[in-house]
Design a protein around this motif. Sequence first.
Motif, mmCIF file in Angstrom:
data_model
loop_
_atom_site.group_PDB
_atom_site.id
_atom_site.type_symbol
_atom_site.label_atom_id
_atom_site.label_comp_id
_atom_site.label_asym_id
_atom_site.label_seq_id
_atom_site.Cartn_x
_atom_site.Cartn_y
_atom_site.Cartn_z
ATOM 1 N N LEU A 191 0.836 -1.208 0.000
ATOM 2 C CA LEU A 191 0.000 0.000 0.000
ATOM 3 C C LEU A 191 0.868 1.255 0.000
ATOM 4 N N ASN A 192 0.284 2.337 -0.472
ATOM 5 C CA ASN A 192 0.990 3.609 -0.611
ATOM 6 C C ASN A 192 1.491 4.115 0.752
ATOM 7 N N ALA A 193 2.805 4.320 0.834
ATOM 8 C CA ALA A 193 3.445 4.672 2.116
ATOM 9 C C ALA A 193 3.108 6.080 2.590
ATOM 10 N N GLN A 194 2.427 6.851 1.725
ATOM 11 C CA GLN A 194 1.975 8.167 2.188
ATOM 12 C C GLN A 194 0.925 8.026 3.303
ATOM 13 N N TRP A 195 0.179 6.932 3.283
ATOM 14 C CA TRP A 195 -0.895 6.759 4.272
ATOM 15 C C TRP A 195 -0.780 5.492 5.109
ATOM 16 N N PHE A 196 0.019 4.516 4.642
ATOM 17 C CA PHE A 196 0.034 3.220 5.328
ATOM 18 C C PHE A 196 1.454 2.860 5.752
ATOM 19 N N PRO A 197 1.576 2.138 6.895
ATOM 20 C CA PRO A 197 2.911 1.715 7.339
ATOM 21 C C PRO A 197 3.604 0.914 6.236
ATOM 22 N N SER A 198 4.895 1.073 6.106
ATOM 23 C CA SER A 198 5.562 0.413 4.987
ATOM 24 C C SER A 198 5.438 -1.099 5.136
ATOM 25 N N GLY A 199 5.280 -1.767 4.006
ATOM 26 C CA GLY A 199 5.101 -3.220 4.016
ATOM 27 C C GLY A 199 3.665 -3.665 4.206
ATOM 28 N N THR A 200 2.711 -2.721 4.306
ATOM 29 C CA THR A 200 1.301 -3.117 4.474
ATOM 30 C C THR A 200 0.741 -3.638 3.148
ATOM 31 N N LYS A 201 0.085 -4.802 3.212
ATOM 32 C CA LYS A 201 -0.531 -5.408 2.030
ATOM 33 C C LYS A 201 -1.978 -4.943 1.896
ATOM 34 N N ALA A 202 -2.479 -5.001 0.682
ATOM 35 C CA ALA A 202 -3.899 -4.718 0.459
ATOM 36 C C ALA A 202 -4.740 -5.737 1.225
ATOM 37 N N TYR A 203 -5.948 -5.313 1.589
ATOM 38 C CA TYR A 203 -6.910 -6.197 2.253
ATOM 39 C C TYR A 203 -7.813 -6.792 1.178
ATOM 40 N N VAL A 204 -8.059 -8.098 1.269
ATOM 41 C CA VAL A 204 -8.903 -8.750 0.269
ATOM 42 C C VAL A 204 -9.981 -9.580 0.945
ATOM 43 N N TYR A 205 -11.236 -9.360 0.546
ATOM 44 C CA TYR A 205 -12.314 -10.276 0.936
ATOM 45 C C TYR A 205 -12.973 -10.779 -0.328
ATOM 46 N N GLN A 206 -13.089 -12.105 -0.376
ATOM 47 C CA GLN A 206 -13.467 -12.796 -1.598
ATOM 48 C C GLN A 206 -14.939 -13.186 -1.562
ATOM 49 N N GLU A 207 -15.649 -12.884 -2.632
ATOM 50 C CA GLU A 207 -17.065 -13.239 -2.685
ATOM 51 C C GLU A 207 -17.233 -14.691 -3.097
ATOM 52 N N VAL A 208 -17.438 -15.547 -2.105
ATOM 53 C CA VAL A 208 -17.751 -16.952 -2.359
ATOM 54 C C VAL A 208 -19.049 -17.219 -1.608
ATOM 55 N N ILE A 209 -20.106 -17.514 -2.352
ATOM 56 C CA ILE A 209 -21.389 -17.811 -1.708
ATOM 57 C C ILE A 209 -21.412 -19.306 -1.462
ATOM 58 N N ASP A 210 -21.341 -19.702 -0.204
ATOM 59 C CA ASP A 210 -21.217 -21.115 0.144
ATOM 60 C C ASP A 210 -22.295 -21.482 1.152
ATOM 61 N N TRP A 211 -23.334 -22.145 0.665
ATOM 62 C CA TRP A 211 -24.399 -22.620 1.562
ATOM 63 C C TRP A 211 -24.132 -24.051 1.993
ATOM 64 N N GLY A 212 -23.021 -24.600 1.556
ATOM 65 C CA GLY A 212 -22.672 -25.952 1.969
ATOM 66 C C GLY A 212 -23.128 -27.029 1.013
ATOM 67 N N SER A 213 -23.703 -26.631 -0.145
ATOM 68 C CA SER A 213 -24.308 -27.644 -1.015
ATOM 69 C C SER A 213 -23.630 -27.746 -2.381
ATOM 70 N N GLU A 214 -22.515 -27.032 -2.571
ATOM 71 C CA GLU A 214 -21.888 -27.040 -3.900
ATOM 72 C C GLU A 214 -20.476 -27.604 -3.856
ATOM 73 N N ALA A 215 -19.893 -27.775 -5.049
ATOM 74 C CA ALA A 215 -18.542 -28.342 -5.142
ATOM 75 C C ALA A 215 -17.483 -27.386 -4.600
ATOM 76 N N VAL A 216 -17.700 -26.100 -4.815
ATOM 77 C CA VAL A 216 -16.695 -25.124 -4.384
ATOM 78 C C VAL A 216 -17.050 -24.620 -2.993
ATOM 79 N N SER A 217 -16.077 -24.646 -2.079
ATOM 80 C CA SER A 217 -16.375 -24.169 -0.728
ATOM 81 C C SER A 217 -15.518 -22.964 -0.366
ATOM 82 N N GLY A 218 -16.037 -22.177 0.565
ATOM 83 C CA GLY A 218 -15.350 -20.964 1.000
ATOM 84 C C GLY A 218 -13.973 -21.276 1.574
#
Length: 487
Positions: free
Chosen positions: A214-241
């Motif tokens: 992340l840009n060191a003007q605002w974030f501590p050096s070495g800070t990584k981007a935050y990621v949240y992934q959209e996986v809709i998992d009701w427990g009934s499919e092949a792909v799980s969260g």
Amino acid sequence: FGTYYCQSGRDVVVHLFEWKWADIQSECSWLAEHGYCAVQVSPPMEHRIVTDPPYPWWQRYQPVSYSMNSRSGSEQQFRDMVEACNDLGVYIYIDDVINHMTGGGAGVGSDGSSFDGDARDYPGVPFGPFDFNGPEQCPTASGEIEDYGDPIQVRNCMLVGLRDLRGGTAYVQDQTAGYMNKLIDWGVAGFRLDAAKHMWPADVSDTFAKLHDLNAQWFPSGTKAYVYQEVIDWGSEAVSGSEYTGIGRVTEFRHGKNIGDVVRKNFGQRMSYLSNYGEGWGQLNGLDAFVFIDNHDTQRTGDLNSILTFRQSNMYKIANAFQLAWQYGHVRIMSSYYWQQDIQDGRDHNEWIGPPGSGGSTSDVVCFDGDWICEHRWRQISNMVRFHNVALGYPVSNWWDNGGDRIAFGRSGRGFIVINNENGELSQSFSTGLPEGQYCDVITCDNNRPPCGDSGGACRGEFSVDGSGQALITVPAGEDPMVALHV
Ligand code: QV4
Ligand code: CA
């Protein structure tokens, strides 16, 4: 990428769905004052302009290129917003659509780039046919995902006709990571990864491995981007969260459904069952989970008998108060615009309607004008964001329930909430765990300490906690059937 950086004492994300950049920029002062950590903004890249139906919100989930003129404003307005909000310590997460480009058909996007979905040609990037999955990768005759039980179809075939990128190639990764790096360099702090279920986890992690700090003007050096992934998992499919939790956070869709069902008393659910809410309910580990009562999809096309939205305002406030007072997942508050529903056979035929405005341009936001709902500013919600911040890191304590729909719990001396989701007043002495003193109910009052303030005469005023942490608390039924106290 599952770690997020907030100004100290802040934690909560607000989704300012379809807001223009200039309006978000002005809102950031209010958000800073009220302790929000970050804003999720609508997809900022060049998008398709759909005219049939006229300018639906979902046109923005059809990328044409990664240049930045969109329905929310220009590149300059986007950059001004990021800088102004970052200077106030309110960070920007973008909705990151990199699984696919447009559906079929050809045209010109919101920044003037041409595209031809049928020919899989996107000169604004550029992407050509070789950059997309085709019959070699996708086993279905239609080219569409037909069976969610087959992980190959889910990852390599088209989601509702959206041209599916070959995310495993170095070239595609360089374009998508290049787009994200442009935003990171401008000061963007995080990404909601749209349709993550439809991307191979290895491709997702290879792409993120290319991201700048992340840009060191605002974030501590070495800070990584935050990621949240959209996986809709009701427990009934092949792909799980859980296939994605090693990369970053994962959306936990069961959260909104479960809390909605409890507050609505569906399926015999009761508030008292919430005593072990979270992992105890079979949901993701709270440290992996990204949670919300409703999102832009579920409030339109979700199970409308379970999901709560601004339309059920009283139950919605109860649901939000619970998720903010409890400790589970990283919480996002939805901020919506109004549209007239047209429900036929349980389905809203108006779910496509775009934000207020005309001719495909969006009106300026005026909260509470009937067009812009601004749930994040509702006193019952924004004061509970404060409660959440004050209680951050302090475990749930002092649980009480009546075996039905009345519950109370504390946060190890930082806060205490009573919820009365039954008919009739609840009045009794509670062991709050709070330090001795005078507190105001933050659900109905302006302040947490006397003078409590008078929010339109609704304020329930002061509550005394004695030297042993006991307090007599009366909670009426009906509107705002909760009392919340915090230090
Ligand atoms: C139509 C037909 C297709 C046909 C195609 C021909 O339905 O069968 O093949 O034409 O080209 C819109 C239309 C859709 C249309 C499609 C392509 O609604 O009818 O296909 O465009 O032209 C949003 C909307 C979609 C919209 C899409 C793109 O919800 O309706 O599609 O934007 O504009 C699954 C996924 C999950 C996904 C969820 C909706 O696992 O990842 O479905 N959620 C995210 C976003 C969501 C967004 C997308 C993914 C796609 O939260 O808002 O879809 O980016 O559960
Ligand atoms: Ca895919």
